[in-house]
Design a protein around this motif. Structure first.
Motif, PDB file in Angstrom:
ATOM      1  N   TYR A 421      22.188  54.116  58.340  1.00 54.76           N
ATOM      2  CA  TYR A 421      23.515  53.826  58.897  1.00 54.76           C
ATOM      3  C   TYR A 421      23.439  52.443  59.517  1.00 54.76           C
ATOM      4  O   TYR A 421      22.636  52.213  60.436  1.00 54.76           O
ATOM      5  N   HIS A 442      18.146  58.193  63.728  1.00 60.81           N
ATOM      6  CA  HIS A 442      19.483  58.783  63.645  1.00 60.81           C
ATOM      7  C   HIS A 442      19.540  60.188  64.217  1.00 60.81           C
ATOM      8  O   HIS A 442      20.564  60.620  64.739  1.00 60.81           O
ATOM      9  N   THR A 443      18.451  60.951  64.103  1.00 65.20           N
ATOM     10  CA  THR A 443      18.505  62.343  64.577  1.00 65.20           C
ATOM     11  C   THR A 443      18.439  62.423  66.102  1.00 65.20           C
ATOM     12  O   THR A 443      18.599  63.478  66.668  1.00 65.20           O
ATOM     13  N   GLN A 446      23.188  61.603  66.614  1.00 66.79           N
ATOM     14  CA  GLN A 446      24.004  61.304  65.427  1.00 66.79           C
ATOM     15  C   GLN A 446      25.486  61.340  65.791  1.00 66.79           C
ATOM     16  O   GLN A 446      25.994  62.383  66.205  1.00 66.79           O
ATOM     17  N   VAL A 448      28.046  60.056  63.603  1.00 65.92           N
ATOM     18  CA  VAL A 448      28.927  59.794  62.455  1.00 65.92           C
ATOM     19  C   VAL A 448      29.938  60.920  62.224  1.00 65.92           C
ATOM     20  O   VAL A 448      31.006  60.706  61.654  1.00 65.92           O
ATOM     21  N   ARG A 449      29.627  62.106  62.713  1.00 67.62           N
ATOM     22  CA  ARG A 449      30.522  63.260  62.537  1.00 67.62           C
ATOM     23  C   ARG A 449      31.538  63.368  63.689  1.00 67.62           C
ATOM     24  O   ARG A 449      32.425  64.195  63.663  1.00 67.62           O
ATOM     25  N   PHE A 482      22.097  70.621  61.671  1.00 65.04           N
ATOM     26  CA  PHE A 482      23.245  70.929  60.823  1.00 65.04           C
ATOM     27  C   PHE A 482      23.958  72.215  61.225  1.00 65.04           C
ATOM     28  O   PHE A 482      25.094  72.447  60.852  1.00 65.04           O
TER      29      PHE A 482
END
Lengths: 568, 70
Positions: A421, A442-443, A446, A448-449, A482
């Motif tokens: 990203y 990123h983890t 995060q 982006v969501r 997730f």
């Protein structure tokens, strides 16, 4: 009751400690970071006797709660010099849960530089000489380990690059079918395991009955409700069909897909490597290919996959978004077959695909091979396999490779290459990259969501703060990020599940508090190691070079970022 | 009225022109298309926008499934 296993490599002594009732909720990243903060001098030599490698299972380990068997591995990072926790799916944490093991701590150094296997079963724990495994690649070594210890074992292991203490080396964990491809990839923890002289940790849960669930009826009920939530969740259904590669279209359209060493954010060949293409290739080729696969026992999302070649033979499993972004578009490679082969080669050598994607891309920028040259990139993997000097440099990761080759644009924070990203186009992740205790990751947080305008600087610190707490909470529980959406309407289930298993009260608020405490503990470790707010920055080019596809620079005020860890 | 170009980047992969009132926002477009903001990412002229964002005549919209990364 869970136990902690300490392996003193200097003496070969293996000891068991019982996890006390009041510490039972400390698991996963909460436990790796607490042990490191309390027991490891932040200024120790990373490959010295005072650094430790800690493996910790999560609160749900050993059950079949969906997404509930992540393995956390931590140590002072050889790559970043910070505290580090890297986690993965697979069956290792499941086996630990069955064996009643909450954590394994590798301490000291072997006296004679020997290579050993740590073998743990219900009956015994032993260090076994492993000279015949020296320099052996990951897949053949895993096969040999299964022949030696049986097909059903769980394995955490390193490849030749871990033995060589290469800084981009990770730790491979077996998936539920025995593939050694679930990587705790980040931070060079493979090199730390290599410095301890441990090729593999082999866990045999035969005749093991753990965990002794306190309230089986409650566990069964919540697990069933949770599975219903997952199956009715539209976004999670797309993970099942496209895997994480579904993200390619989103980042490409936001100008956030790293392309040609983060020089731009959209890739002209994106449609050749996106989720639709991946699904199409896998289903059309058939054979050993599988578009949906569970990496750990009980997973209902099944975002993993098995990518076949044109003859239907499996090349690699899984092929995921971060690898596609870093090894693919970031290297200008728009060919899934080449990306899959590069992924396999990284896995087999024991390397993190994110840092290696960064290393190959900076080598391309330096003109070692051209951007877009998949075969050239594979030749670079040959260099690593042959252990040439160029190979040694590349396997030190993107930062060292870029520095040696005189590259200006090195997309990293605290020595670790960014995930897929571009921080100018998903600015909340830019904040996470800059401020995370883990380096660019990123983890770690995060965004982006999240419902936020990713090109705007506004609200990104708050978004990153929320994401860092939530992501850390899942790392501490040992759950895959997730699954977070499936808990959206019932966050209390996260605590209820832990309570049903361990028989101690556990609320969602308590899990959040553990996450916050863990982050602050990690910050404190890093500060004691010499890091300060001045290290919480992106490389300069992200502030001054406009990403031509998002038409943005990174402009979140530094002053605002400095307050990120001021929690309630 | 204003005309908005909509390109679906979902399984539909179709393009269409939508007419909306002059005061229309992303929320009005979502309503018109019968989709929700929770499951879709609305990219207006290259930047994702939230429901209260005011649309302009000639805006080029891409509609993507919302997902998390790997």
């Amino acid at each position: 009751m869970s136990k902690l296993i300490r392996v003193q490599l200097g003496t070969g002594e293996i000891k068991e400690e019982e996890i006390s009732k009041d510490a039972v909720l400390l698991a996963g990243r909460a436990l790796t970071s607490k042990l490191l903060a309390e027991e490891v001098n932040p200024n120790c030599d990373v490959f010295g006797k005072n650094n430790k490698l800690v493996l910790a299972s999560g609160l749900y380990a050993g059950t079949t709660i969906s997404c509930g068997n992540r393995i956390s591995i931590g140590g002072k990072s050889p790559l970043t010099g910070t505290i580090k926790e890297s986690n993965a799916g697979g069956n290792v944490a499941y086996k630990m849960g069955k064996l009643g093991i909450r954590a394994i701590v590798l301490e000291g150094l072997p006296k004679d530089g020997s290579l050993q296997i740590l073998h743990i079963s219900n009956e015994k724990m032993e260090l076994i000489p492993a000279e015949e495994y020296r320099e052996m690649s990951v897949y053949p070594a895993a096969e040999k380990l299964r022949q030696q210890f049986g097909d059903k074992v769980g394995i955490s292991m390193i490849g030749p690059t871990g033995e060589r203490r290469s800084l981009a080396s990770g730790i491979a964990n077996t998936d539920k079918d025995g593939r050694p491809s679930r990587y705790c990839g980040r931070g060079g923890l493979g090199a730390l395991m290599g410095s301890k002289g441990i090729k593999a940790i082999v866990l045999d849960d035969t005749n093991s009955k753990g965990p002794k669930t306190t309230d089986k009826a409650a566990l069964k009920k919540i697990r069933s409700q949770l599975n219903k939530e997952i199956l009715s969740n539209e976004a999670l259904g797309r993970f099942t069909k496209y895997g994480t590669a579904g993200m390619v279209d989103i980042t490409n359209n936001l100008g956030a897909l790293p392309t040609r060493n983060f020089s731009r954010g959209s890739f002209d060949l994106a449609e050749e490597i996106n989720g639709n293409k991946l699904h199409e290739v896998i289903t059309q080729r058939g054979g050993e290919g599988n578009p949906t696969h569970a990496c750990m026992p009980g997973c209902v999302i099944r975002c993993s996959n098995a990518y076949p070649n044109d003859k239907g033979k499996e090349v690699v499993a899984p092929l995921e978004y971060e690898t596609i972004g870093l090894v693919g578009s970031n290297c200008g490679i728009g060919d899934l077959d080449a990306i899959a082969e590069l992924n396999y080669r990284c896995n087999n050598l024991g390397l993190d695909t994110i840092d290696m994607g960064g290393a190959i891309a900076v080598a391309m920028e330096a003109g070692v091979v051209p951007f877009g040259d998949g075969q050239g990139a594979l030749k670079l993997m040959d260099e690593i396999e042959e252990n040439s000097w160029l190979g040694r440099i590349l396997s030190s990761g993107g930062v060292r490779t870029g520095q040696v080759l005189g590259v200006k644009r090195i997309p990293a924070v605290k020595g670790q290459i960014m995930a897929a990203y571009d921080p100018r186009a998903v600015k909340g992740l830019g904040v996470t990259y800059a401020t995370s205790t883990m380096g660019a990751d990123h983890t770690a947080g995060q965004t982006v969501r999240m419902p936020i305008e990713h090109h705007s600087a506004k609200g990104q610190v708050e978004a990153s703060r929320k994401a860092q707490i939530t992501n850390t909470m899942h790392d501490c529980i040992g759950t895959c990020l997730f699954i977070n959406g499936a808990f959206a309407n019932n966050p209390e289930w996260l605590g209820n599940l832990a309570e049903a298993i361990h028989g101690v009260p556990c609320t969602y608020e308590e899990l959040q508090a553990i996450a916050k405490k863990t982050l602050l503990l990690e910050r404190d470790f890093n500060q004691r190691a010499g890091f300060s707010d001045n290290d919480d920055r992106l490389p300069e080019f992200f502030y001054i070079e406009e990403n031509p596809d998002s038409k943005t620079v990174f402009d979140v005020p530094e002053e605002e970022m400095r307050h990120l860890f001021e929690f309630d | 009225m204003k005309k908005i170009e909509v390109k679906w980047m979902t399984n539909k992969r179709k393009e269409e022109t939508i007419e909306l009132t002059d005061s229309a926002t992303v929320q009005d477009l979502l309503h018109e298309l019968d989709i929700d903001h929770e499951n879709y990412l609305i990219v207006v002229n290259g930047s994702n926008r939230l429901p209260d964002y005011q649309l302009s005549d000639g805006d080029r919209i891409k509609i993507l499934h919302a997902m998390a990364g790997g």
